[in-house]
Design a protein around this motif. Structure first.
Motif, short mmCIF file in Angstrom:
data_model
loop_
_atom_site.label_atom_id
_atom_site.label_comp_id
_atom_site.label_asym_id
_atom_site.label_seq_id
_atom_site.Cartn_x
_atom_site.Cartn_y
_atom_site.Cartn_z
N THR A 87 -12.76 -3.99 2.86
CA THR A 87 -12.43 -5.20 3.01
C THR A 87 -13.38 -5.34 4.04
O THR A 87 -14.30 -7.06 4.28
CB THR A 87 -11.29 -5.37 3.99
N ASP A 108 -7.65 -5.85 12.83
CA ASP A 108 -6.91 -5.01 11.22
C ASP A 108 -6.89 -4.46 10.98
O ASP A 108 -7.36 -2.67 11.71
CB ASP A 108 -7.34 -6.52 10.34
N GLU A 166 -9.50 -11.44 7.53
CA GLU A 166 -11.10 -11.52 7.73
C GLU A 166 -11.94 -12.54 7.85
O GLU A 166 -13.18 -12.89 7.99
CB GLU A 166 -11.28 -10.29 7.08
N ARG A 215 0.92 -1.52 -0.09
CA ARG A 215 -0.11 0.21 -0.14
C ARG A 215 1.13 1.07 -0.06
O ARG A 215 0.49 2.49 -0.70
CB ARG A 215 -0.92 -0.05 0.91
N SER A 273 -8.75 1.01 6.05
CA SER A 273 -8.53 1.97 5.17
C SER A 273 -9.59 2.80 4.81
O SER A 273 -10.80 3.30 5.59
CB SER A 273 -7.70 1.69 4.24
N SER A 274 -9.74 2.02 4.00
CA SER A 274 -11.24 2.54 3.53
C SER A 274 -12.53 1.68 4.04
O SER A 274 -14.25 2.19 4.05
CB SER A 274 -11.74 2.40 1.60
N GLY A 275 -12.76 0.55 4.39
CA GLY A 275 -13.38 0.00 5.25
C GLY A 275 -14.21 -1.38 4.27
O GLY A 275 -15.25 -1.88 5.10
C1 PRP Z 1 -4.71 -4.25 5.15
C2 PRP Z 1 -5.66 -5.13 5.45
C3 PRP Z 1 -6.87 -5.36 4.95
C4 PRP Z 1 -6.85 -3.85 3.83
C5 PRP Z 1 -8.04 -3.51 4.65
O1 PRP Z 1 -3.80 -5.28 3.98
O2 PRP Z 1 -4.78 -6.14 5.94
O3 PRP Z 1 -7.13 -6.26 4.51
O4 PRP Z 1 -5.88 -3.14 4.08
O5 PRP Z 1 -7.89 -1.95 4.02
P1 PRP Z 1 -9.92 -1.25 3.77
O6 PRP Z 1 -10.20 -0.98 4.38
O7 PRP Z 1 -8.71 -0.48 2.33
O8 PRP Z 1 -10.25 -2.09 2.83
P2 PRP Z 1 -3.11 -4.40 3.20
O9 PRP Z 1 -3.27 -3.83 1.90
O10 PRP Z 1 -1.82 -3.72 4.06
O11 PRP Z 1 -1.51 -5.69 2.20
P3 PRP Z 1 -1.87 -6.85 3.27
O12 PRP Z 1 -3.05 -8.11 3.60
O13 PRP Z 1 -0.72 -7.58 3.13
O14 PRP Z 1 -1.91 -6.55 4.79
#
Ligand code: PRP
Length: 290
Positions: A168, A161, A148, A17, A164-166
């Motif tokens: 996932t 965990d 998740e 990211r 960010s945007s929520g």
């Molecule tokens: C993180 C975290 C979630 C996702 C959440 O993974 O583990 O899977 O971001 O983001 P969102 O709220 O915008 O959907 P990351 O992209 O950092 O990769 P990782 O799975 O390698 O930790």
């Protein structure tokens, strides 16, 4: 090509990211280097700097141990690794939070309800610190990714965990329960002692980073206004030190140039219009060296 001891070494996330924005920042401060996803390091062509492309969970320890002098990594990773490094500059990207979430249908509605629960996470240290602070006894289930999925597999009652945007969480039918901490990308410096030439390189680099970040947070504003409105305009935009004021050909009219913070930009423009400013021109700033 090999690494040179006298060169400054900066660690950047290889793939993830923060990668794109980190490279954008380094290019934005004028560094000339190549990057491809198979590369482990790159020599900068116009600065005594080597870039190391690493997994983000390795970066805090590399910087702590002085293997790298600097590292761009999320605060989340530094906290989780309990790394002893100096956070020299928040970078304003990679904003996210470490949070506890539960299935939509869960009876858990507050952090107090986590007592006796099972929580799956890739952030065991941060979660344990949170549970300790809240005096909650829960089972921490360490997993290496995709937290998740854990509640659907009945591996856990909750997860801890990054959010960010929520999206996932939503896609996986989870609801955010409690914030553990907020995070963003940070430029970290080693606490290991550095020779003077390296310290000077760091200072030069930090000046550039700070100039680019300040520029990103500000806009250059030019406007015409009646001379009589100048004091009110000055009060609205104090500018860097004070605004530049230029008389216009039309008697009693002036042009005012200044710098406005992105955060308060629209409020400032509204106030300027109210006191008589017209032809307001706004442009981005590339670098801002105070
Ligand atoms: C993180 C975290 C979630 C996702 C959440 O993974 O583990 O899977 O971001 O983001 P969102 O709220 O915008 O959907 P990351 O992209 O950092 O990769 P990782 O799975 O390698 O930790």
């Amino acid at each position: 090509m090999t690494l040179t001891d006298s060169n400054l070494k900066i660690a950047v996330q290889k793939q993830g990211r923060l990668t794109e924005k980190s490279l954008e920042l380094l290019e934005g401060i004028g560094l000339d280097f190549d990057f491809s996803k198979d590369q482990l390091f790159a020599r900068c062509r116009n600065f005594d700097l080597d870039l190391l492309f690493l997994r983000d969970n390795d970066i805090p320890e590399y910087v702590q141990d002085g293997v790298c002098d600097l590292g761009i990594v999320g605060r989340n990773m530094v906290v989780e690794k309990r790394a002893s490094v100096t956070a020299v500059q928040k970078l304003g990207f990679g904003n996210c939070r470490l949070a506890i979430a539960v299935p939509e249908s869960s009876k858990i509605t507050s952090w107090q309800d986590l007592e006796g629960s099972r929580i799956a996470t890739t952030y065991p240290n941060s979660l344990e610190a949170f549970l300790l602070e809240k005096k909650i006894k829960a089972e921490v289930i360490c997993i290496s990714g995709s937290a998740e999925i854990a509640p659907s597999l009945n591996l856990s009652d909750a997860i801890c965990d990054l959010v960010s945007s929520g999206n996932t969480l939503r896609i996986n039918g989870l609801r955010e329960l409690e914030l553990v901490f907020e995070s963003q990308a940070v430029l970290n410096e080693t606490k290991a002692s550095l020779p003077d030439p390296k310290r000077q390189l760091i200072n030069r680099l930090l000046l550039r980073v700070s100039a680019v970040l300040k520029a990103q947070r500000t806009k250059y504003v030019l406007m015409n206004a009646p001379e009589s409105a100048l004091e009110k305009i000055k009060a609205i935009i104090p500018g860097l030190d004070s605004p530049t004021v230029v008389p216009l050909a039309k008697p009693g009219m002036i042009a005012v140039h200044s710098v406005v913070d992105e955060e308060e930009f629209w409020e400032v423009i509204e106030q300027l219009k109210e006191v008589g400013a017209t032809s307001i021109l706004v442009s981005p700033i590339e670098k801002l060296i105070a």
